[in-house]
Design a protein around this motif. Structure first.
Motif, PDB file in Angstrom:
ATOM      1  N   PHE A  40       0.678  -9.122 -35.200  1.00 16.82           N
ATOM      2  CA  PHE A  40       0.018  -8.445 -34.091  1.00 16.82           C
ATOM      3  C   PHE A  40       0.211  -9.220 -32.795  1.00 16.82           C
ATOM      4  CE2 PHE A  40      -3.871  -7.932 -31.491  1.00 16.82           C
ATOM      5  CZ  PHE A  40      -3.722  -6.585 -31.169  1.00 16.82           C
ATOM      6  N   SER A  41      -0.001 -10.530 -32.845  1.00 13.79           N
ATOM      7  CA  SER A  41       0.160 -11.340 -31.635  1.00 13.79           C
ATOM      8  C   SER A  41       1.613 -11.322 -31.162  1.00 13.79           C
ATOM      9  CB  SER A  41      -0.288 -12.778 -31.895  1.00 13.79           C
ATOM     10  OG  SER A  41       0.449 -13.356 -32.962  1.00 13.79           O
ATOM     11  N   GLY A  42       2.536 -11.351 -32.110  1.00 10.13           N
ATOM     12  CA  GLY A  42       3.945 -11.304 -31.739  1.00 10.13           C
ATOM     13  C   GLY A  42       4.327  -9.980 -31.115  1.00 10.13           C
ATOM     14  N   GLN A  43       3.780  -8.882 -31.641  1.00 18.34           N
ATOM     15  CA  GLN A  43       4.080  -7.567 -31.082  1.00 18.34           C
ATOM     16  C   GLN A  43       3.527  -7.438 -29.660  1.00 18.34           C
ATOM     17  OE1 GLN A  43       5.994  -5.428 -32.623  1.00 18.34           O
ATOM     18  NE2 GLN A  43       5.878  -3.819 -31.088  1.00 18.34           N
ATOM     19  N   ARG A  44       2.322  -7.994 -29.445  1.00 18.03           N
ATOM     20  CA  ARG A  44       1.736  -7.958 -28.103  1.00 18.03           C
ATOM     21  C   ARG A  44       2.577  -8.781 -27.131  1.00 18.03           C
ATOM     22  NH1 ARG A  44      -4.155  -8.923 -26.700  1.00 18.03           N
ATOM     23  NH2 ARG A  44      -3.340  -7.902 -24.846  1.00 18.03           N
ATOM     24  N   ALA A  45       3.041  -9.940 -27.593  1.00 16.63           N
ATOM     25  CA  ALA A  45       3.853 -10.790 -26.721  1.00 16.63           C
ATOM     26  C   ALA A  45       5.165 -10.104 -26.362  1.00 16.63           C
ATOM     27  CB  ALA A  45       4.115 -12.131 -27.404  1.00 16.63           C
ATOM     28  N   ASP A  46       5.812  -9.474 -27.356  1.00 19.47           N
ATOM     29  CA  ASP A  46       7.066  -8.772 -27.092  1.00 19.47           C
ATOM     30  C   ASP A  46       6.841  -7.584 -26.171  1.00 19.47           C
ATOM     31  OD1 ASP A  46       8.280 -10.597 -28.687  1.00 19.47           O
ATOM     32  OD2 ASP A  46       8.721  -9.223 -30.341  1.00 19.47           O
ATOM     33  N   THR A  47       5.720  -6.889 -26.375  1.00 15.95           N
ATOM     34  CA  THR A  47       5.414  -5.739 -25.522  1.00 15.95           C
ATOM     35  C   THR A  47       5.152  -6.178 -24.092  1.00 15.95           C
ATOM     36  OG1 THR A  47       4.459  -4.542 -27.404  1.00 15.95           O
ATOM     37  CG2 THR A  47       3.868  -3.773 -25.208  1.00 15.95           C
ATOM     38  N   ALA A  48       4.402  -7.284 -23.917  1.00 14.38           N
ATOM     39  CA  ALA A  48       4.128  -7.801 -22.570  1.00 14.38           C
ATOM     40  C   ALA A  48       5.421  -8.194 -21.865  1.00 14.38           C
ATOM     41  CB  ALA A  48       3.174  -8.988 -22.649  1.00 14.38           C
ATOM     42  N   ALA A  49       6.359  -8.806 -22.607  1.00 16.75           N
ATOM     43  CA  ALA A  49       7.642  -9.192 -22.015  1.00 16.75           C
ATOM     44  C   ALA A  49       8.423  -7.953 -21.585  1.00 16.75           C
ATOM     45  CB  ALA A  49       8.451 -10.010 -23.018  1.00 16.75           C
ATOM     46  N   ALA A  50       8.384  -6.905 -22.411  1.00 18.55           N
ATOM     47  CA  ALA A  50       9.073  -5.667 -22.057  1.00 18.55           C
ATOM     48  C   ALA A  50       8.435  -5.020 -20.835  1.00 18.55           C
ATOM     49  CB  ALA A  50       9.059  -4.704 -23.245  1.00 18.55           C
ATOM     50  N   CYS A  51       7.101  -5.098 -20.743  1.00 16.99           N
ATOM     51  CA  CYS A  51       6.405  -4.530 -19.590  1.00 16.99           C
ATOM     52  C   CYS A  51       6.822  -5.246 -18.306  1.00 16.99           C
ATOM     53  CB  CYS A  51       4.893  -4.626 -19.782  1.00 16.99           C
ATOM     54  SG  CYS A  51       4.235  -3.559 -21.092  1.00 16.99           S
ATOM     55  N   ARG A  52       6.888  -6.570 -18.360  1.00 20.27           N
ATOM     56  CA  ARG A  52       7.276  -7.336 -17.177  1.00 20.27           C
ATOM     57  C   ARG A  52       8.698  -7.000 -16.752  1.00 20.27           C
ATOM     58  NH1 ARG A  52       4.806 -11.551 -20.283  1.00 20.27           N
ATOM     59  NH2 ARG A  52       2.720 -12.049 -19.500  1.00 20.27           N
ATOM     60  N   SER A  53       9.587  -6.799 -17.730  1.00 16.20           N
ATOM     61  CA  SER A  53      10.978  -6.488 -17.394  1.00 16.20           C
ATOM     62  C   SER A  53      11.115  -5.140 -16.717  1.00 16.20           C
ATOM     63  CB  SER A  53      11.833  -6.516 -18.667  1.00 16.20           C
ATOM     64  OG  SER A  53      11.482  -5.452 -19.546  1.00 16.20           O
ATOM     65  N   HIS A  54      10.117  -4.263 -16.929  1.00 16.11           N
ATOM     66  CA  HIS A  54      10.131  -2.952 -16.292  1.00 16.11           C
ATOM     67  C   HIS A  54       9.254  -2.911 -15.041  1.00 16.11           C
ATOM     68  CE1 HIS A  54      11.657  -1.834 -20.308  1.00 16.11           C
ATOM     69  NE2 HIS A  54      12.254  -0.842 -19.667  1.00 16.11           N
ATOM     70  N   GLY A  55       8.824  -4.083 -14.585  1.00 12.56           N
ATOM     71  CA  GLY A  55       8.057  -4.150 -13.353  1.00 12.56           C
ATOM     72  C   GLY A  55       6.585  -3.816 -13.495  1.00 12.56           C
ATOM     73  N   GLN A  56       6.063  -3.773 -14.739  1.00  8.05           N
ATOM     74  CA  GLN A  56       4.662  -3.468 -14.959  1.00  8.05           C
ATOM     75  C   GLN A  56       3.830  -4.741 -14.771  1.00  8.05           C
ATOM     76  OE1 GLN A  56       3.116  -0.615 -15.675  1.00  8.05           O
ATOM     77  NE2 GLN A  56       4.885   0.718 -15.947  1.00  8.05           N
ATOM     78  N   VAL A  57       2.650  -4.577 -14.202  1.00 10.68           N
ATOM     79  CA  VAL A  57       1.730  -5.701 -14.032  1.00 10.68           C
ATOM     80  C   VAL A  57       1.023  -5.954 -15.361  1.00 10.68           C
ATOM     81  CG1 VAL A  57      -0.303  -6.568 -12.805  1.00 10.68           C
ATOM     82  CG2 VAL A  57       1.418  -5.198 -11.609  1.00 10.68           C
TER      83      VAL A  57
END
Length: 366
Positions: free
Chosen positions: A345-362
């Motif tokens: 779960f923590s790994g999925q959240r971390a990967d999702t947060a990284a993907a969000c940042r790459s798309h310009g999401q705060v």
């Protein structure tokens, strides 16, 4: 519901596998009852159980815990953590959602009836409604327990599950009528919750709105900051750590990876029909986007199967061995870079947060 009803959840070796519970064919009995009992009954008329009862009994035969009371699951003291089940159905008469859940989220459903949830919010309470009932909560939502059950009255777990999964033709609609308590004359027919939307996102957002103030008060105490206006006293309890709401959405369908071609201008004669069909088909995408906005990019974790060559799983009634193997293979391929190529779960959240940042999401990193 089967997972919630599992035996010995703290002892993995004693837990029933989903393949053991649903490995048998539960569909044939219901279809046979439709052909030889329910269909003749529609013309002749006679009593007896219907194919929905046959399907429930088939589930209960494979997992006896599904006979247990639904609401009592959360009313008995147990050391085992049990998640809340929010099961969505659809009222045939109005298209409103019908919620079977241990928590009540309904708002404009008083007095309860076939079309009660269509009441406009600025209108006064209808005749018969209790004045003390608050008109806040999830819109267009009718609560099963609040509208149709008396006191400690309960339903079986299998009944609650099927009430949210009344598939067209395979099972009949479920009929809810008010008995000795509640509002006289209330009654409605319930079918699959997917008639309104097939993701559960609307109810997830409703629940988030109900919990938002509670969690904000808790997090303020966890930070040791000043009291927030409107927060109830903690009663001496200490908030050890802050709470953050995350939506993990697991679909039982397939995501398409194909790119849709740019649509041309529609023929004017077909515009009304095409526009209506398109509006209906965008409901699920609409509510997913609302859930994404409500929870935030990094806290919205969707999981879905990916289309590919080979046998694909059907709607979940009967899974072939090849279809099950495809689902198992896709699950094994889920890995998180932040968790050493393991799915956590923590790994999925971390990967999702990284993907969000790459798309310009705060992304909120608190």
């Amino acid at each position: 519901m089967s997972w919630i009803s599992r035996t010995s959840p703290d002892v993995p070796s004693q837990m029933q596998s989903p393949k053991v519970v649903f490995g048998n064919d539960h569909l044939s009995g219901a279809v046979a009852w439709l052909t030889y009992v329910d269909l003749p009954r529609a013309f002749i008329g006679f009593g007896g159980k219907d194919r929905a009862a046959v399907l429930e009994q088939s589930w209960e035969h494979r997992q006896k815990e599904l006979k247990d009371p639904f609401y009592a699951t959360w009313q008995t003291s147990t050391a085992t953590w049990t998640p809340l089940a929010l099961l969505n159905g659809t009222a045939v008469e109005s298209g409103c959602r019908v919620l079977t859940s241990p928590v009540q989220l309904g708002a404009f459903d008083r007095p309860v009836g076939a079309t009660s949830c269509t009441q406009r919010p600025e209108q006064p309470l209808r005749p018969g409604a209790r004045q003390e009932e608050p008109q806040v909560g999830g819109p267009t939502l009718i609560d099963l327990r609040g509208g149709f059950l008396c006191g400690k009255q309960d339903v079986k777990r299998s009944t609650a599950a099927l009430l949210s999964a009344r598939f067209p033709w395979i099972t009949p609609s479920g009929r809810l009528i008010n008995g000795t308590c509640g509002y006289p004359g209330a009654g409605l027919s319930v079918v699959d919750g997917g008639y309104v939307e097939g993701t559960g996102s609307m109810t997830a957002v409703d629940l988030r709105e109900q919990l938002d103030r509670v969690i904000a008060c808790h997090n303020q105490r966890a930070k040791g900051g000043p009291a927030v206006a409107g927060c109830k006293a903690a009663g001496g309890a200490v908030a050890a750590r802050p709470v953050e709401m995350v939506l993990v959405q697991i679909d039982n369908g397939y995501n398409s990876v194909a790119t849709a071609p740019a649509p041309g201008r529609p023929r004017e004669l077909l515009v009304p029909l095409q526009g209506k069909a398109a509006a209906v088909n965008t409901t699920d995408a609409n509510v997913r986007q609302r859930a994404f906005e409500a929870f935030g990019c990094a806290n919205y974790l969707p999981f879905a199967n990916v289309r590919g060559p080979g046998t694909q799983a059907p709607l979940g009634w009967v899974l072939s061995k090849s279809a099950q193997q495809d689902l198992d293979d896709q699950l094994k391929r889920l890995k998180n870079k932040e968790a050493g190529n393991r799915l956590t779960f923590s790994g999925q959240r971390a990967d999702t947060a990284a993907a969000c940042r790459s798309h310009g999401q705060v992304v909120d990193t608190r």
